[in-house]
Design a protein around this motif. Sequence first.
Motif, short mmCIF file in Angstrom:
data_model
loop_
_atom_site.label_atom_id
_atom_site.label_comp_id
_atom_site.label_asym_id
_atom_site.label_seq_id
_atom_site.Cartn_x
_atom_site.Cartn_y
_atom_site.Cartn_z
N LEU A 64 25.04 42.23 40.45
CA LEU A 64 26.47 41.90 39.82
C LEU A 64 26.04 41.64 38.36
O LEU A 64 25.51 41.24 37.81
CB LEU A 64 26.86 40.40 40.50
CG LEU A 64 27.06 40.46 42.10
CD1 LEU A 64 27.61 39.31 42.43
CD2 LEU A 64 28.11 41.61 42.26
N PRO A 65 27.33 41.96 37.80
CA PRO A 65 27.48 41.69 36.16
C PRO A 65 27.17 40.39 35.90
O PRO A 65 27.79 39.37 36.64
CB PRO A 65 28.83 42.31 35.67
CG PRO A 65 29.72 42.16 37.02
CD PRO A 65 28.73 42.38 38.26
N ALA A 66 26.82 40.13 34.50
CA ALA A 66 26.66 38.65 34.16
C ALA A 66 27.82 38.12 33.60
O ALA A 66 28.68 38.93 33.22
CB ALA A 66 25.62 38.43 33.05
N SER A 67 28.08 36.87 34.02
CA SER A 67 29.16 36.08 33.34
C SER A 67 29.17 35.76 31.73
O SER A 67 27.81 35.44 31.61
CB SER A 67 29.77 35.14 34.01
OG SER A 67 29.10 34.03 33.90
N HIS A 68 29.95 35.29 31.21
CA HIS A 68 29.58 34.36 29.85
C HIS A 68 30.12 33.16 29.90
O HIS A 68 30.11 32.63 28.76
CB HIS A 68 30.39 35.35 28.82
CG HIS A 68 30.33 36.71 28.79
ND1 HIS A 68 28.82 37.27 28.21
CD2 HIS A 68 30.69 38.01 29.11
CE1 HIS A 68 28.88 38.57 28.36
NE2 HIS A 68 30.18 38.99 28.94
N LEU A 73 26.54 30.55 33.97
CA LEU A 73 27.02 30.54 35.17
C LEU A 73 27.00 32.08 35.85
O LEU A 73 27.51 32.92 35.06
CB LEU A 73 28.52 30.11 35.45
CG LEU A 73 28.48 28.30 35.17
CD1 LEU A 73 29.91 28.07 35.45
CD2 LEU A 73 27.79 27.82 36.10
N SER A 74 26.70 31.92 37.18
CA SER A 74 26.92 33.59 37.75
C SER A 74 28.32 33.88 38.33
O SER A 74 28.95 32.84 38.39
CB SER A 74 25.79 33.73 38.81
OG SER A 74 26.06 32.89 39.97
N GLU A 97 23.80 37.85 44.26
CA GLU A 97 23.76 38.32 43.07
C GLU A 97 23.17 39.72 42.74
O GLU A 97 23.61 40.56 42.46
CB GLU A 97 23.03 37.49 41.87
CG GLU A 97 23.60 36.07 41.57
CD GLU A 97 24.78 36.37 40.56
OE1 GLU A 97 24.59 37.18 39.74
OE2 GLU A 97 25.79 35.83 40.95
N VAL A 98 22.12 39.82 43.78
CA VAL A 98 21.47 41.22 43.93
C VAL A 98 21.37 41.36 45.61
O VAL A 98 21.16 40.62 46.30
CB VAL A 98 20.03 41.08 43.40
CG1 VAL A 98 19.53 42.58 43.61
CG2 VAL A 98 20.20 40.94 41.97
N ILE A 121 31.15 30.83 39.99
CA ILE A 121 32.52 30.94 39.61
C ILE A 121 33.47 31.15 40.75
O ILE A 121 34.29 30.52 41.09
CB ILE A 121 32.60 31.87 38.20
CG1 ILE A 121 32.06 31.48 37.08
CG2 ILE A 121 34.11 32.00 37.79
CD1 ILE A 121 31.82 32.48 35.92
N TYR A 122 32.97 32.48 41.35
CA TYR A 122 34.13 32.83 42.37
C TYR A 122 33.83 32.49 43.84
O TYR A 122 34.47 32.77 44.78
CB TYR A 122 34.50 34.17 42.02
CG TYR A 122 35.05 34.68 40.90
CD1 TYR A 122 36.45 34.37 40.74
CD2 TYR A 122 34.34 35.32 39.92
CE1 TYR A 122 37.04 34.73 39.55
CE2 TYR A 122 35.16 35.60 38.71
CZ TYR A 122 36.24 35.65 38.61
OH TYR A 122 37.09 35.65 37.41
N GLU A 123 32.40 32.06 44.13
CA GLU A 123 31.93 31.77 45.42
C GLU A 123 31.76 33.22 46.15
O GLU A 123 30.67 33.37 46.56
CB GLU A 123 32.60 30.96 46.37
CG GLU A 123 32.78 29.65 45.71
CD GLU A 123 33.57 28.48 46.46
OE1 GLU A 123 33.60 28.87 47.66
OE2 GLU A 123 33.61 27.35 46.18
#
Length: 153
Positions: free
Chosen positions: A23-27, A35-36, A67-68, A40-42
């Motif tokens: 998954l793309p990284a968050s900022h 945070l991944s 995440e992967v 954030i979104y569960e």
Amino acid sequence: AILGPPEVNITSCPNCLNVTIKLPASHFRQKGKLLSLIDIYEELYYDITLKSQDGEHKRPRQRTTEEVFSVVIEELYPSRNYCLSVGVTASLNKNSVPSPWKCVTADSEAQQGYHEVAVAGAVCVSLIIAAVLKCVHAAGFIFPKFSLPQTLV
């Protein structure tokens, strides 16, 4: 916020593709920790679009909480080139950038067995050559055990 493109890796298997998606990284940060998207979104949804010489096919939307993760796309034609792109969305955020197209050729069962057949054939040929050389040696044509009498030389 736009969900950036996921990282995609593809490996070929017999009549299938093994797709690993990161998954793309968050900022976003919380207490100094990055945070991944799962934090954030569960849960997130991903769409895989597959292209081949038959055209473009969008696979059904799937859900993930990792995440992967890996996905196996089966029942593909052997020795055919496939390209795919993955898009990630959330229930609250439909804005996303899909991954760049990546292409690979699906392996075939015959190609997998070809290496084993080639090795087995090489072993058989080596054994036949060794047997012929042993027979020629036993008959005395090469490296004779006894020297010939002077009258036969």
